[in-house]
Design a protein around this motif. Sequence first.
Motif, mmCIF file in Angstrom:
data_model
loop_
_atom_site.group_PDB
_atom_site.id
_atom_site.type_symbol
_atom_site.label_atom_id
_atom_site.label_comp_id
_atom_site.label_asym_id
_atom_site.label_seq_id
_atom_site.Cartn_x
_atom_site.Cartn_y
_atom_site.Cartn_z
ATOM 1 N N GLN A 79 14.199 -58.783 0.609
ATOM 2 C CA GLN A 79 13.228 -59.559 -0.151
ATOM 3 C C GLN A 79 13.747 -60.951 -0.530
ATOM 4 O O GLN A 79 13.042 -61.715 -1.186
ATOM 5 C CB GLN A 79 12.848 -58.794 -1.415
ATOM 6 N N VAL A 80 14.960 -61.298 -0.111
ATOM 7 C CA VAL A 80 15.593 -62.578 -0.402
ATOM 8 C C VAL A 80 15.859 -62.706 -1.904
ATOM 9 O O VAL A 80 16.998 -62.810 -2.325
ATOM 10 C CB VAL A 80 14.751 -63.768 0.112
ATOM 11 N N LEU A 81 14.807 -62.707 -2.697
ATOM 12 C CA LEU A 81 14.976 -62.739 -4.140
ATOM 13 C C LEU A 81 15.132 -61.311 -4.660
ATOM 14 O O LEU A 81 14.627 -60.373 -4.069
ATOM 15 C CB LEU A 81 13.761 -63.396 -4.794
ATOM 16 N N PRO A 82 15.847 -61.148 -5.775
ATOM 17 C CA PRO A 82 16.014 -59.797 -6.323
ATOM 18 C C PRO A 82 14.669 -59.195 -6.697
ATOM 19 O O PRO A 82 13.716 -59.915 -7.001
ATOM 20 C CB PRO A 82 16.881 -60.035 -7.568
ATOM 21 N N PRO A 83 14.570 -57.880 -6.705
ATOM 22 C CA PRO A 83 13.328 -57.244 -7.159
ATOM 23 C C PRO A 83 13.186 -57.398 -8.669
ATOM 24 O O PRO A 83 14.120 -57.822 -9.356
ATOM 25 C CB PRO A 83 13.533 -55.778 -6.763
ATOM 26 N N LEU A 84 12.031 -57.063 -9.161
ATOM 27 C CA LEU A 84 11.806 -57.077 -10.603
ATOM 28 C C LEU A 84 12.669 -55.992 -11.235
ATOM 29 O O LEU A 84 12.485 -54.804 -10.973
ATOM 30 C CB LEU A 84 10.328 -56.821 -10.905
ATOM 31 N N VAL A 85 13.630 -56.388 -12.041
ATOM 32 C CA VAL A 85 14.546 -55.437 -12.676
ATOM 33 C C VAL A 85 13.956 -54.987 -14.009
ATOM 34 O O VAL A 85 13.539 -55.817 -14.826
ATOM 35 C CB VAL A 85 15.927 -56.080 -12.898
ATOM 36 N N TYR A 86 13.880 -53.708 -14.210
ATOM 37 C CA TYR A 86 13.372 -53.174 -15.462
ATOM 38 C C TYR A 86 14.072 -51.849 -15.738
ATOM 39 O O TYR A 86 14.767 -51.308 -14.882
ATOM 40 C CB TYR A 86 11.846 -52.975 -15.393
ATOM 41 N N GLU A 87 13.881 -51.323 -16.938
ATOM 42 C CA GLU A 87 14.518 -50.061 -17.318
ATOM 43 C C GLU A 87 13.539 -48.922 -17.069
ATOM 44 O O GLU A 87 12.524 -48.801 -17.761
ATOM 45 C CB GLU A 87 14.906 -50.102 -18.796
ATOM 46 N N PRO A 88 13.813 -48.083 -16.062
ATOM 47 C CA PRO A 88 12.900 -46.960 -15.804
ATOM 48 C C PRO A 88 12.824 -46.033 -17.008
ATOM 49 O O PRO A 88 13.809 -45.850 -17.728
ATOM 50 C CB PRO A 88 13.531 -46.259 -14.597
ATOM 51 N N THR A 89 11.665 -45.453 -17.211
ATOM 52 C CA THR A 89 11.509 -44.511 -18.307
ATOM 53 C C THR A 89 12.243 -43.213 -17.996
ATOM 54 O O THR A 89 12.557 -42.923 -16.845
ATOM 55 C CB THR A 89 10.020 -44.211 -18.551
ATOM 56 N N ALA A 90 12.479 -42.437 -19.033
ATOM 57 C CA ALA A 90 13.147 -41.148 -18.840
ATOM 58 C C ALA A 90 12.322 -40.241 -17.940
ATOM 59 O O ALA A 90 12.870 -39.513 -17.098
ATOM 60 C CB ALA A 90 13.388 -40.484 -20.195
ATOM 61 N N ALA A 91 11.002 -40.299 -18.095
ATOM 62 C CA ALA A 91 10.137 -39.464 -17.259
ATOM 63 C C ALA A 91 10.234 -39.882 -15.799
ATOM 64 O O ALA A 91 10.264 -39.042 -14.898
ATOM 65 C CB ALA A 91 8.689 -39.574 -17.745
ATOM 66 N N GLU A 92 10.302 -41.185 -15.557
ATOM 67 C CA GLU A 92 10.407 -41.669 -14.177
ATOM 68 C C GLU A 92 11.748 -41.287 -13.562
ATOM 69 O O GLU A 92 11.825 -40.897 -12.402
ATOM 70 C CB GLU A 92 10.237 -43.190 -14.158
ATOM 71 N N GLU A 93 12.798 -41.389 -14.345
ATOM 72 C CA GLU A 93 14.128 -41.045 -13.860
ATOM 73 C C GLU A 93 14.252 -39.549 -13.573
ATOM 74 O O GLU A 93 15.070 -39.137 -12.747
ATOM 75 C CB GLU A 93 15.187 -41.457 -14.881
ATOM 76 N N ALA A 94 13.454 -38.739 -14.253
ATOM 77 C CA ALA A 94 13.539 -37.288 -14.061
ATOM 78 C C ALA A 94 12.912 -36.844 -12.752
ATOM 79 O O ALA A 94 13.186 -35.745 -12.268
ATOM 80 C CB ALA A 94 12.855 -36.571 -15.226
ATOM 81 N N VAL A 95 12.099 -37.703 -12.159
ATOM 82 C CA VAL A 95 11.415 -37.354 -10.906
ATOM 83 C C VAL A 95 12.292 -37.739 -9.720
ATOM 84 O O VAL A 95 12.704 -38.890 -9.590
ATOM 85 C CB VAL A 95 10.057 -38.072 -10.804
ATOM 86 N N GLU A 96 12.582 -36.769 -8.878
ATOM 87 C CA GLU A 96 13.362 -37.043 -7.680
ATOM 88 C C GLU A 96 12.433 -37.536 -6.572
ATOM 89 O O GLU A 96 11.290 -37.100 -6.464
ATOM 90 C CB GLU A 96 14.087 -35.784 -7.199
ATOM 91 N N PRO A 97 12.897 -38.457 -5.733
ATOM 92 C CA PRO A 97 12.070 -38.923 -4.615
ATOM 93 C C PRO A 97 11.667 -37.778 -3.695
ATOM 94 O O PRO A 97 12.352 -36.756 -3.612
ATOM 95 C CB PRO A 97 12.994 -39.907 -3.887
ATOM 96 N N ALA A 98 10.556 -37.960 -3.020
ATOM 97 C CA ALA A 98 10.070 -36.933 -2.094
ATOM 98 C C ALA A 98 11.101 -36.658 -1.016
ATOM 99 O O ALA A 98 11.697 -37.587 -0.461
ATOM 100 C CB ALA A 98 8.756 -37.389 -1.461
ATOM 101 N N GLU A 99 11.329 -35.386 -0.729
ATOM 102 C CA GLU A 99 12.285 -35.024 0.309
ATOM 103 C C GLU A 99 11.677 -35.252 1.690
ATOM 104 O O GLU A 99 10.451 -35.204 1.856
ATOM 105 C CB GLU A 99 12.706 -33.559 0.142
ATOM 106 N N PRO A 100 12.522 -35.484 2.688
ATOM 107 C CA PRO A 100 11.991 -35.709 4.040
ATOM 108 C C PRO A 100 11.400 -34.438 4.629
ATOM 109 O O PRO A 100 11.727 -33.330 4.202
ATOM 110 C CB PRO A 100 13.227 -36.170 4.829
#
Length: 317
Positions: free
Chosen positions: A83-104
């Motif tokens: 993306q050349v420029l950094p992505p939008l940096v923010y603090e993920p919520t606890a609920a978001e962090e608790a979700v694991e990415p979809a498995e292949p």
Amino acid sequence: MTERHPRTAPHTPRPARRKRLAVYLVLATSLTLCGAAYPIPPHPGPGPAPEPVPDSPAPADVLVPGEPREPGQVAYLMDTPDQVLPPLVYEPTAAEEAVEPAEPAAGVERLVEYVPGDEVGAVACSRQAGPYQRQVERWLKLAIDGKQSAADCAAIRRFQTDHGIRPNNGFAGPTTWGTMRLLSARANPNAAGRCPVRRSRIACVDLDRQIMWVQNGRKVTFGPVAVRSGRPGYATRTGTYPVYWRHKNHWSTIYNAPMPYAQFFSGGQAFHAIYDNIYSTGGSRGCVNLTYSDAKRLWGALAQGDPVHIWGRRPGA
């Protein structure tokens, strides 16, 4: 700046408005050309599933996966951009962090060799010399002439069978050579001393061999594992950079594609998982790709602020 309501905004002369519009258009065009984008809120989720990608015949001189995808298996657009420029940096919520990415999907991470288009499922023993014929011959201690022989095919087939590479038709392709390269590095990936030895943790990325590992002092604490770096025109930047932001459920808003277990270290370049063959013949657009399993383990092996040292050049890039 507080946005004004159109009715209360002061009058702007037409020439000035035209000039301002022209400036905005130039800026927007520049940002689009360099691949950047205005920060927007993080993607709320995976959204609708990608449509199945139909298989189509390929020319004989083009390397394609030697086995077709599973019925109904979909392919994500995995070549997420630098993306050349950094992505939008923010603090993920606890609920978001608790979700694991979809498995292949099942079978995505198995070792599938890339073969000529006219050999997909058609031959038991390839008669064609692969792009890594000499390297494979050298690794197997065969006569190094770059030509495929019956003896070469038999030896390559044995190696492919022993290491679960399919189809095991003896073609010296990128998956076979990549597996050999990884096996050679396992005992001591930093034998050449290219990655700095520090008293703290550091991630090492060898673009020449397309592998990475993490070491603490002289002890390897993760890997080595296979990676896929930048394709021609989108080279992964060399040098030393800190991991400045981590987001396990990151979504590329530019290409609308997932970047599971993303760990950014230089602008839009990051370690992240792909739902694809790590030995695919095309490279990334700057990121350092790993299999889903390896990216998930790397997530626990690195932390924000850890240095990433990158050197070399991807073969063909």
